[in-house]
Motif scaffolding. Structure first.
Motif, PDB file in Angstrom:
ATOM      1  N   GLY A 268       0.669  -1.530   0.192  1.00  0.00           N
ATOM      2  CA  GLY A 268      -0.102  -0.291  -0.239  1.00  0.00           C
ATOM      3  C   GLY A 268       1.260   1.068   0.105  1.00  0.00           C
ATOM      4  O   GLY A 268       0.261   2.600   0.076  1.00  0.00           O
ATOM      5  N   THR A 269       2.178   1.399   0.252  1.00  0.00           N
ATOM      6  CA  THR A 269       2.972   2.399  -0.248  1.00  0.00           C
ATOM      7  C   THR A 269       2.878   3.373  -1.715  1.00  0.00           C
ATOM      8  O   THR A 269       2.664   4.462  -1.540  1.00  0.00           O
ATOM      9  CB  THR A 269       4.469   2.061  -0.266  1.00  0.00           C
ATOM     10  OG1 THR A 269       4.662   1.352   1.696  1.00  0.00           O
ATOM     11  CG2 THR A 269       4.986   3.060  -0.433  1.00  0.00           C
ATOM     12  N   THR A 270       2.414   2.531  -2.474  1.00  0.00           N
ATOM     13  CA  THR A 270       1.819   3.185  -4.045  1.00  0.00           C
ATOM     14  C   THR A 270       1.704   2.301  -4.401  1.00  0.00           C
ATOM     15  O   THR A 270       1.382   1.471  -4.203  1.00  0.00           O
ATOM     16  CB  THR A 270       3.261   2.941  -4.861  1.00  0.00           C
ATOM     17  OG1 THR A 270       4.605   1.999  -4.823  1.00  0.00           O
ATOM     18  CG2 THR A 270       4.416   4.252  -4.277  1.00  0.00           C
ATOM     19  N   TRP A 271       0.398   2.681  -5.813  1.00  0.00           N
ATOM     20  CA  TRP A 271      -0.561   2.256  -5.937  1.00  0.00           C
ATOM     21  C   TRP A 271      -0.909   2.171  -7.731  1.00  0.00           C
ATOM     22  O   TRP A 271      -0.119   3.681  -8.346  1.00  0.00           O
ATOM     23  CB  TRP A 271      -2.045   2.633  -5.718  1.00  0.00           C
ATOM     24  CG  TRP A 271      -2.064   1.882  -4.155  1.00  0.00           C
ATOM     25  CD1 TRP A 271      -1.453   2.468  -2.851  1.00  0.00           C
ATOM     26  CD2 TRP A 271      -3.254   0.550  -4.547  1.00  0.00           C
ATOM     27  NE1 TRP A 271      -2.253   2.011  -2.144  1.00  0.00           N
ATOM     28  CE2 TRP A 271      -2.956   0.470  -2.755  1.00  0.00           C
ATOM     29  CE3 TRP A 271      -3.082  -0.082  -4.508  1.00  0.00           C
ATOM     30  CZ2 TRP A 271      -3.395  -0.285  -2.243  1.00  0.00           C
ATOM     31  CZ3 TRP A 271      -4.152  -1.442  -3.867  1.00  0.00           C
ATOM     32  CH2 TRP A 271      -4.317  -1.123  -3.061  1.00  0.00           C
ATOM     33  N   SER A 272      -0.731   1.296  -8.423  1.00  0.00           N
ATOM     34  CA  SER A 272      -0.939   1.981  -9.928  1.00  0.00           C
ATOM     35  C   SER A 272      -1.885   1.471 -10.173  1.00  0.00           C
ATOM     36  O   SER A 272      -2.331   0.123  -9.915  1.00  0.00           O
ATOM     37  CB  SER A 272       0.559   0.800 -10.979  1.00  0.00           C
ATOM     38  OG  SER A 272       0.263  -0.646 -10.359  1.00  0.00           O
ATOM     39  N   ASN A 273      -2.509   1.661 -11.649  1.00  0.00           N
ATOM     40  CA  ASN A 273      -3.950   1.334 -12.543  1.00  0.00           C
ATOM     41  C   ASN A 273      -3.755  -0.046 -13.410  1.00  0.00           C
ATOM     42  O   ASN A 273      -2.372   0.517 -14.166  1.00  0.00           O
ATOM     43  CB  ASN A 273      -4.591   3.013 -12.615  1.00  0.00           C
ATOM     44  CG  ASN A 273      -5.817   2.727 -12.925  1.00  0.00           C
ATOM     45  OD1 ASN A 273      -6.295   1.242 -13.930  1.00  0.00           O
ATOM     46  ND2 ASN A 273      -6.795   3.568 -12.045  1.00  0.00           N
ATOM     47  N   VAL A 274      -4.338  -0.118 -12.999  1.00  0.00           N
ATOM     48  CA  VAL A 274      -4.049  -1.959 -14.183  1.00  0.00           C
ATOM     49  C   VAL A 274      -5.813  -1.906 -14.682  1.00  0.00           C
ATOM     50  O   VAL A 274      -5.422  -3.641 -15.029  1.00  0.00           O
ATOM     51  CB  VAL A 274      -4.040  -2.596 -13.555  1.00  0.00           C
ATOM     52  CG1 VAL A 274      -2.424  -2.528 -12.972  1.00  0.00           C
ATOM     53  CG2 VAL A 274      -4.101  -3.335 -12.388  1.00  0.00           C
ATOM     54  N   THR A 275      -6.609  -1.205 -15.246  1.00  0.00           N
ATOM     55  CA  THR A 275      -8.045  -1.191 -15.847  1.00  0.00           C
ATOM     56  C   THR A 275      -7.789  -1.285 -17.097  1.00  0.00           C
ATOM     57  O   THR A 275      -8.386  -1.687 -17.182  1.00  0.00           O
ATOM     58  CB  THR A 275      -7.998   0.241 -15.000  1.00  0.00           C
ATOM     59  OG1 THR A 275      -8.551   0.718 -13.853  1.00  0.00           O
ATOM     60  CG2 THR A 275     -10.207  -0.028 -15.821  1.00  0.00           C
ATOM     61  N   ALA A 276      -6.868  -0.660 -17.732  1.00  0.00           N
ATOM     62  CA  ALA A 276      -6.702   0.000 -18.781  1.00  0.00           C
ATOM     63  C   ALA A 276      -7.923  -0.853 -19.839  1.00  0.00           C
ATOM     64  O   ALA A 276      -7.892   0.066 -19.894  1.00  0.00           O
ATOM     65  CB  ALA A 276      -5.972  -2.481 -19.722  1.00  0.00           C
ATOM     66  N   ASN A 277      -7.998  -1.978 -20.596  1.00  0.00           N
ATOM     67  CA  ASN A 277      -9.685  -1.433 -21.452  1.00  0.00           C
ATOM     68  C   ASN A 277     -10.488  -1.985 -21.199  1.00  0.00           C
ATOM     69  O   ASN A 277     -11.722  -1.665 -21.834  1.00  0.00           O
ATOM     70  CB  ASN A 277      -9.182  -2.792 -22.628  1.00  0.00           C
ATOM     71  CG  ASN A 277      -8.922  -3.939 -22.450  1.00  0.00           C
ATOM     72  OD1 ASN A 277      -8.912  -4.181 -21.424  1.00  0.00           O
ATOM     73  ND2 ASN A 277      -9.272  -4.952 -22.754  1.00  0.00           N
ATOM     74  N   MET A 278     -10.985  -2.248 -19.555  1.00  0.00           N
ATOM     75  CA  MET A 278     -11.922  -2.378 -18.643  1.00  0.00           C
ATOM     76  C   MET A 278     -13.376  -1.132 -19.487  1.00  0.00           C
ATOM     77  O   MET A 278     -12.935   0.075 -19.329  1.00  0.00           O
ATOM     78  CB  MET A 278     -12.337  -2.567 -17.758  1.00  0.00           C
ATOM     79  CG  MET A 278     -13.112  -3.088 -16.945  1.00  0.00           C
ATOM     80  SD  MET A 278     -13.304  -3.059 -15.231  1.00  0.00           S
ATOM     81  CE  MET A 278     -12.045  -4.297 -14.776  1.00  0.00           C
TER      82      MET A 278
END
Length: 326
Positions: A268-278
């Motif tokens: 939880g220190t850093t987050w990256s968005n992995v939503t892509a094509n949804m």
């Protein structure tokens, strides 16, 4: 010329990887609750009924006809049984991959079961407004067990439960998190660090021995002392976190507001968005199966390979120069 060709090949390579790094829509209706275990997946959407898959969402099957008309608020698998908490019709379980269900007859009805927890000590159910109920004999008898939880006069909606560090935690909407103090038979509030929107807790999860809460104000991590919460949402744009899922040392967060799914590989220190094509990525539920992360939205169900998500570094493409340098 060679430089231009190399840049073009690099761009093509990353574009190919981007195309492969995609979510796959696996069901055309949404889901407010998703349960994953191995190859087995259950999904429920309001009053449209529950469906299940035995091959990680490749094919779907309906449950028996008696279950199609029942509204469900919570799902949980324990050993070979799957339990489903209904909206005012009791608690149900199946031992044959949802082909047939039986009612846990003595569960008090007329209550919406919004959260479930089962371990060797029995069953605990949280409700929408009627407190907590416990059964030490796995459904034969029940006792009310909500001393210490503030109510005026209704109890807060109890959204999630977690057994971690040998203790039971309860998440609520508007009252934050409680921990069960077994020696005194009472719930004690664990609220320090949660205020305002953060008291709306939608999900609890354990990852690498740390406890996380998904709230209406982002993700929070419980301190080592176990009595205070600290923000853990750096990198999140929209912070209404309604679901958390864990695969090994990777933590996933499902958000609403169109921001989709986030991943953290550093607690939880850093987050990256992995939503892509949804498409329409208002997440309602996340679940981990053997090979996939499954995401339920209000309009559809999606899956994406865990191997891709855990080994990847997010969905952003590298910035290439607008013009090659010769």
């Amino acid at each position: 010329m060679k430089t231009m060709l190399c840049v073009a090949l690099i761009a093509l390579l990353f574009a190919t990887q981007r195309v492969q790094a995609q979510w796959e829509q696996v069901y055309g209706s949404g889901a407010i609750s998703v349960l994953g275990s191995g190859n087995l997946v259950f999904a429920y959407w309001n009053d449209h009924g529950m469906v299940f898959s035995i091959d990680e969402c490749t094919t779907w099957f309906p449950p028996d006809t008696t279950m199609r008309q029942k509204g469900f608020s919570s799902l949980l698998k324990w050993h070979d049984n799957v339990y489903a908490g209904s909206k005012g019709q009791g608690l149900f379980r199946t031992a044959d991959s949802a082909r047939s269900w039986s009612e846990v007859n003595t569960m008090p009805k007329a209550r919406e079961i919004t959260s479930l927890l089962i371990n060797e000590r029995g069953i605990v159910t949280g409700t929408a407004s009627s407190g907590v109920w416990r059964s030490s004999d796995f459904g034969s008898s029940w006792v009310k067990s909500d001393s210490g939880i503030l109510h005026n006069p209704l109890y807060p909606r109890m959204t999630t439960m977690l057994f971690s560090r040998g203790e039971l935690y309860l998440g609520t909407l508007g009252r934050g998190v409680y921990r069960w103090l077994d020696s005194q038979g009472i719930w004690i509030p664990i609220q320090t660090g949660l205020s305002g929107a953060a008291t709306g807790v939608y999900a609890l999860a354990e990852c690498s021995g740390q406890i996380f809460a998904g709230t209406a104000a982002g993700v929070f991590i419980l301190s080592d002392t176990g009595y205070s919460w600290h923000p853990a949402y750096d990198g999140m744009t929209y912070k209404l976190v309604v679901s958390l899922a864990v695969s090994g040392t990777t933590l996933f967060a499902g958000t609403q507001g169109g921001d989709g799914v986030y991943r953290s590989s550093d607690l939880g220190t850093t987050w990256s968005n992995v939503t892509a094509n949804m498409q329409k990525p208002d997440i309602s539920a996340l679940a981990v199966t053997r090979d996939y992360l499954v995401a339920g939205t209000y309009t559809s169900i999606w899956r994406r390979p865990l191997s891709e998500l855990i080994s990847g570094t997010g969905d952003a493409l590298p910035v290439l120069p607008e013009k090659p340098t010769l």
